[in-house]
Motif scaffolding. Structure first.
Motif, mmCIF file in Angstrom:
data_model
loop_
_atom_site.group_PDB
_atom_site.id
_atom_site.type_symbol
_atom_site.label_atom_id
_atom_site.label_comp_id
_atom_site.label_asym_id
_atom_site.label_seq_id
_atom_site.Cartn_x
_atom_site.Cartn_y
_atom_site.Cartn_z
ATOM 1 N N ARG A 1 50.934 -11.644 17.740
ATOM 2 C CA ARG A 1 51.422 -12.758 16.940
ATOM 3 C C ARG A 1 51.423 -12.358 15.487
ATOM 4 N N GLN B 1 60.355 -17.424 11.232
ATOM 5 C CA GLN B 1 60.859 -18.240 12.322
ATOM 6 C C GLN B 1 61.785 -17.428 13.245
ATOM 7 N N ILE C 1 59.663 -15.182 15.360
ATOM 8 C CA ILE C 1 59.096 -15.936 16.478
ATOM 9 C C ILE C 1 60.162 -16.162 17.543
ATOM 10 N N PHE C 2 61.394 -16.448 17.091
ATOM 11 C CA PHE C 2 62.517 -16.665 18.008
ATOM 12 C C PHE C 2 62.708 -15.439 18.913
ATOM 13 N N VAL D 1 60.552 -12.890 19.493
ATOM 14 C CA VAL D 1 59.379 -12.651 20.330
ATOM 15 C C VAL D 1 59.378 -13.621 21.507
ATOM 16 N N LYS D 2 59.722 -14.871 21.238
ATOM 17 C CA LYS D 2 59.747 -15.882 22.304
ATOM 18 C C LYS D 2 60.784 -15.527 23.376
ATOM 19 N N ALA D 3 61.979 -15.104 22.897
ATOM 20 C CA ALA D 3 63.039 -14.748 23.843
ATOM 21 C C ALA D 3 62.591 -13.600 24.735
ATOM 22 N N LYS E 1 59.461 -12.782 25.454
ATOM 23 C CA LYS E 1 58.394 -13.262 26.327
ATOM 24 C C LYS E 1 58.993 -14.018 27.513
ATOM 25 N N GLU E 2 59.932 -14.894 27.209
ATOM 26 C CA GLU E 2 60.548 -15.718 28.257
ATOM 27 C C GLU E 2 61.273 -14.862 29.284
ATOM 28 N N GLN F 1 68.992 -15.364 27.601
ATOM 29 C CA GLN F 1 67.828 -16.075 27.079
ATOM 30 C C GLN F 1 68.058 -16.490 25.616
ATOM 31 N N GLN G 1 68.076 -20.276 24.220
ATOM 32 C CA GLN G 1 67.176 -20.732 23.172
ATOM 33 C C GLN G 1 67.940 -21.283 21.972
#
Lengths: 276, 276, 276, 276
Positions: C2, C145, C148-149, C151-153, C155-156, C243, C247
């Motif tokens: 993170r 932001q 994070i977008f 990293v989230k994509a 991860k998902e 993904q 998102q």
């Protein structure tokens, strides 16, 4: 880089002769203007081609002098054109510091400077950039719009790409350092910068093969890196594709509520019901 | 290139014998027509395979004569077929200048010309293109439709791809020139065209390694170029993917209001409410 | 990983001096805090650059001692900072075991350990990871932001990518084994692990060329593998792009019915009609 | 390939002992069943690892005999398991000819055959495929579903990919032939098949560099081919991404009107208004 000339607030000088010249060199909607533009394009192509061929020793030995003379003449013509561009426009500052204005300047400066610093000679190739005017010359409005579309998509996704590159650079430096330790400074991995060069060559899937792992451990790490790189390459593609798709879909913006995501064929704003 | 025969306004000659021949060679809905097509496909495959193997010196030494004779016979058969195709159709001009008509001609011309210009001999391989008829032969309607889908997507995005390539070419020429200056004409970067070749090999991530940077400065620039190339490769993918997605979604077009973006399963036009 | 500091439940010690220090080193909203962060960033960059250059023998021979001394000083400064970070925060455990806390520790540990195990010396490069703090330093909220977008994509889509990699690894091992049999243990395919290395290099399109098929059979299999790899590379791209798109589209979630897929500009939930 | 066991119409034999065995080897919901599966997985991994290491001459010289003996024991265990699988199931034919049944057979057959034909020895590696059972062992339902998602997406887009590959193969053969003519059979382009190998290596951006153009003409054609390849690579990605996106979006199918494209969170069919 804006390949297109911002039309608004570009006005000609009041002098009628300059006004005429202005129309010829800045627009392509008169016969003279079109001829001017086509000649310009040809000169750019010739000049670029010559600059390239000059470096091929076999050709250069023979045609050295002729090449230089043609290049000289073209540069003088470009200088003349640059002077006329400045003279004929009212807001001289706006032109000089516009994207195309800087390119026009860079198209002639290296040649003159090369008389003092010969190494700059090769930067004559910068005049290639003037070819971006090609859109205007052939009145390729559709192409121009598509060009803007691509540039816009890249600009919009640039922030995501920068972050991706930051992560990537950190990843590459760490991988490079590990590889340097594993290969023990041998087999071309003579230093960390050199190992980083290898890491970049590998992750971007270029793979020259001038540096490649020789030990079992190095090969194992390479396999991991390559498989990671395989997934990583998906990220910029995902970013750009997503942006392209978003842009392609974005449609009419409503004047009443400001909603920008109405379908292209919508007749009513889908948020406030305003009729278009 | 249209791999499919435009059905409409293709009519047979009135002569009943020619009409029969027409049905056999242009259609695959009779038994004779099917046999004809399968034989044709086999001849194409054999001919292409022979043209390839002829160039493998080990094989060629032995079977030189046999190969030539088979090729000769196949070419005569193709010529016969070409003649019959022209004879049996009413609108001869339409066939001759259609996509497949030109391919049919190019499939036989090189062989005859090679009797005069031996170098043309290898262009016999063009007859490979006739394999595009495969769709018709096996009645692969679904495949044919998907082929049209792909070709259409590429056509629709071609304008964007051309512009992308224009940007790319300018970028490549500038990078190539920089590299020539940095590597000082050594290490394989012997001229700007040669450096441009390197730049293309690098940016497209092919990376042969026959030319690769040797100086620290050159390697540093390479790293920048490769990381850029990594993001650039996303652009054509984004263009094509976006187009594919758009096409896959486009559905029923409304006859009343012209809206082309109704869902495929829609029962009413989403703009004007017309029932389908 | 993170890259951002979880703000909530991070509180300073009650001691006013430590409270002040806390504000300086954990936040960048005071002048002292900003200066502190910029100095930190510079030290990280210098330290990383030195660690790299140390390994270039030409440079190292000359500046060996100076480099070591600078690195020594920087490490002591980092240690001091690490101590202050722990001292000034109330929930010490939370910091120490947070992502950035571990990175901060790893940034100093290798240097001290390298006094005993010299090989660890190179892991000084890990302090590079501290650069992830860059987002906070320059107050790059938008960038953060977007980070994070991404990293989230990832991860998902990680589950899909793991499965893809499992299939890929099985495919690679089988191809590698086939190639070992076909090339008969010669031409660089000296063992199955070596052939697997080749298969990875080929399928990921890296293509070093240090191992490449030499027999006709091996080349034929390579062609099949490369064409397959061409289609396979589309899978991770497809996963991530899909993904990203998902998102990018996901919008306001309705508090009444829990629907998470309202348009970003919607004013009413499209499922239950709740007004936002 | 179906990595999952089709549950329905798979029933145990009526004999209670066989019923128990059936439960242990076909299911992982009892303690014995779990232990059985973990042991099986370990044996697969050991066996695959041994098969690989056997080919590394340095290791093989030393441990030749031990390796062979372990492999022998594992194969007997696998044979036993295969026999039990057939015995304990009622519909023996369904199992034997199912995907996993064939893999189970191929996992043991090569070893026995290698006693007669030693070359088959390496195909022991096929038992790797049994690892696909991993999904069941760890009860990875989510992963399994994602695996099915990927396989389905590839299956759905396979028709488009086949057509793309057909176009590509024709393009590659023509490019290869041109290159053979241009490079005049020298510089590694010794025959058309060899030139086709080069064309595949280039267009897929693998770029080993074992064959690379040496003449100016060849380099020029290479540049064209690489830039084309750059756009072509976008096609399979576009196909698969588009399919992924389509599948990710497809939601509840309406039982009344058959509409399959309702949003995942819809409460009413968007075509006929049926409540779900």
């Amino acid at each position: 880089m804006r390949p297109v000339r911002p039309e608004y607030n570009y006005l000609p000088e009041k002098n009628p002769a300059l006004k005429k010249i202005y129309r010829i060199i800045y627009y392509a909607d008169t016969k003279a203007g079109k001829i001017f533009d086509v000649i310009l394009l040809l000169l750019i192509l010739i000049s670029t081609a010559l600059a390239m061929m000059e470096t091929v020793s076999l050709i250069n030995v023979k045609y050295n002098h002729i090449f230089y003379e043609i290049q000289f003449v073209i540069t003088i013509l470009f200088t003349l054109e640059y002077a006329l561009r400045i003279l004929s426009i009212r807001n001289k500052k706006a032109y000089i510091f516009s994207g195309m204005g800087i390119i026009d300047f860079l198209a002639i400066a290296p040649f003159y400077l090369s008389l003092i610093f010969p190494v700059l000679h090769f930067f004559v190739i910068i005049r290639m950039l003037r070819m971006l005017r090609i859109f205007r010359i052939f009145n390729l409005a559709d192409y121009q719009q598509d060009g803007i579309f691509i540039v816009k998509a890249l600009k919009e996704s640039s922030r995501k790409i920068y972050i991706f590159l930051l992560f990537l650079v950190i990843f590459i430096i760490i991988i490079g350092s590990c590889m340097y330790v594993i290969e023990d400074g041998k087999n071309g991995f003579s230093s960390i910068p050199q190992s980083i060069y290898w890491a970049v060559v590998t992750i971007t899937t270029v793979g020259y093969g001038d540096v490649s792992p020789a030990t079992a451990g190095g090969k194992f790490l390479s396999i991991i890196v390559m498989l990671c790189g395989y997934s990583i390459i998906a990220v910029p593609t995902g970013i750009v594709t997503s942006q392209f798709r978003k842009q392609a879909k974005s449609g009419i913006s409503c004047e009443r509520c400001g909603n920008e995501e109405n379908d292209k064929n919508a007749r009513f704003c889908k948020i406030c019901g305003e009729k278009f």
